[in-house]
Design a protein around this motif. Sequence first.
Motif, PDB file in Angstrom:
ATOM      1  N   UNK A 218       0.838  -1.205   0.000  1.00  0.00           N
ATOM      2  CA  UNK A 218       0.000   0.000   0.000  1.00  0.00           C
ATOM      3  C   UNK A 218       0.868   1.249   0.000  1.00  0.00           C
ATOM      4  N   UNK A 219       1.962   1.220   0.746  1.00  0.00           N
ATOM      5  CA  UNK A 219       2.894   2.346   0.767  1.00  0.00           C
ATOM      6  C   UNK A 219       3.546   2.529  -0.599  1.00  0.00           C
ATOM      7  N   UNK A 220       3.918   1.429  -1.242  1.00  0.00           N
ATOM      8  CA  UNK A 220       4.517   1.497  -2.584  1.00  0.00           C
ATOM      9  C   UNK A 220       3.549   2.116  -3.585  1.00  0.00           C
ATOM     10  N   UNK A 221       2.300   1.640  -3.578  1.00  0.00           N
ATOM     11  CA  UNK A 221       1.310   2.147  -4.531  1.00  0.00           C
ATOM     12  C   UNK A 221       0.974   3.607  -4.249  1.00  0.00           C
ATOM     13  N   UNK A 233      -2.252  10.058  -2.120  1.00  0.00           N
ATOM     14  CA  UNK A 233      -0.969   9.407  -1.863  1.00  0.00           C
ATOM     15  C   UNK A 233      -0.553   9.584  -0.409  1.00  0.00           C
ATOM     16  N   UNK A 234      -0.630  10.801   0.100  1.00  0.00           N
ATOM     17  CA  UNK A 234      -0.231  11.064   1.479  1.00  0.00           C
ATOM     18  C   UNK A 234      -1.147  10.345   2.469  1.00  0.00           C
ATOM     19  N   UNK A 235      -2.458  10.422   2.231  1.00  0.00           N
ATOM     20  CA  UNK A 235      -3.413   9.789   3.142  1.00  0.00           C
ATOM     21  C   UNK A 235      -3.157   8.291   3.259  1.00  0.00           C
ATOM     22  N   UNK A 236      -3.015   7.621   2.130  1.00  0.00           N
ATOM     23  CA  UNK A 236      -2.847   6.172   2.143  1.00  0.00           C
ATOM     24  C   UNK A 236      -1.471   5.764   2.668  1.00  0.00           C
ATOM     25  N   UNK A 237      -0.449   6.547   2.360  1.00  0.00           N
ATOM     26  CA  UNK A 237       0.885   6.237   2.869  1.00  0.00           C
ATOM     27  C   UNK A 237       0.927   6.357   4.388  1.00  0.00           C
ATOM     28  N   UNK A 238       0.332   7.396   4.913  1.00  0.00           N
ATOM     29  CA  UNK A 238       0.309   7.576   6.366  1.00  0.00           C
ATOM     30  C   UNK A 238      -0.521   6.497   7.048  1.00  0.00           C
TER      31      UNK A 238
END
Length: 525
Positions: A218-221, A233-238
Amino acid sequence: MKKSIINLLFSASILLTTSCTSNFEEYNTNPYDANDDQMQYDAYSLRAAMVAMQGYVIPADVNLNQFTECLLGGSFGGYLADSNTGFVGKNYATYNPEQHWIQVPFNDIIPKIYANQTQLKNVTTDPIPLAVADIIKVAAIHRITDIYGHIPYSKIGVDGKLEAAYDLQEDVYSKMLEELDHAIEVLTPNQTSDFSPYADKVYGGKVLNWIKFANSLKLRLSMRIVYANPALAQTKAEEAVNHEVGTMLSNDDNAYNTVSKSPFRVVMFEYNGGDSRVSADVTSYMNGYADPRREKYFTMSTFEDTDNAAFDNGYYGLRSGINIASSATAHKYSNMNIPESYNKLLWMNAAESAFLKAEGALRGWNMGGSANDFYTQGIELSFNQWGVSGAGAYAENATSIPENYKDPLGANDNSGVPASITIKWNDADDFELNLERIITQKWIANFPLGHEAWSEFRRTGYPRLMEAPYNQSNGIVDGTEMARRLPYPLREYKENSDNLQDAIDNLGGPDNMATKVWWDCKNKN
């Protein structure tokens, strides 16, 4: 799978006329439960479907692996170079691949993933293996959409049939992130509920590891779409990093598929004496940095005095995209270091997770630490993964830069690697310089994941790679831009033409190797 109504009625009539104590097991079995034979069949089917799905993430089949990982990802990602003269002028490296090469990821991977997932759903309702299967599907299919752009995804037919409407790549990514979220949500309260190790060649049925992998994926995507949709991108990475289980943190978390024999070994050593060799791009970087991982990654070159090599044998890669004059000569360049008994295929490692966090922190996201800390952690994790010492000294090297490539035989263009990035982190450097530093070290640590390397090169422009000297694209592919995607297979034009045309209308350019995919938009921003 269940007994027929006739058999049930027959059994009931027997019960009316037979002693309750005779044949107890036969007559007192719930007819609506699967019997031992049925359960064994279901268990076998579950194992077969799960293991088969895993075999298509990084293909375990030798031929599929050669087409996708060596000839395509390896060439475009700066890791491998073709060493077979029969490929010259009709390969990926020279931007003129044959049609039967182009179709492999699309026509051979997508149907197999979907068909096996359908089989899995037919034999189990257990939410745990079903959630793991969703993670495996995303791990495989995100590579396919990164190759072509828009693909059939949410509307694909049963048994993996591709005659379906295409999803825009933006929608594919949204759906993949949703599926990862759902899988993580299902698995988190069941993180100690392990399943059969026979159905899992990656983590042996350990649910906790699958959660870590799902968050890391999920962080990669999330990072992949940072220029196309920075807020998401920021929301899902966090979310991935701050989840209660979180991402990969140690090399014990690394995702490897266990296979009977490494397909890389067959391709690099056994096919025609080896159809590929290590690329001069990656050896030039690692030689310049005096990287101690070289002896783990590569074999030494095997030049002889009669070759009039300019210097002694060392780690000398073959220039990718050249007009190969002789396979026998090409085979003297460095090869991958793969023991014959090696049986692992890397999907993702903890080092990549750390470098992704380093980039997130560099962007000001809440990753739980500083960019410098995660960057150093990524280097340490990679060194430990390969059993090499000296990570601390390597990370503190503030002077070494990639080596200017010079062909040992003087036969190929010596234009050199267009990079001067150093290793040591420097908070005073600007954003782009530190981004190049992160991506370069992640690229080295991710060897030999060529598709990931190619995607990150397209997304960020790093690492800086050498142009193909023998560009056979008829002016379509700019040498400095390099290939941005693959065109759709001719089979789609014949069998799914209406849906394909809708996808092409939304590409933003012609269906060729120069048109950029949705997330490849850094320069536009």
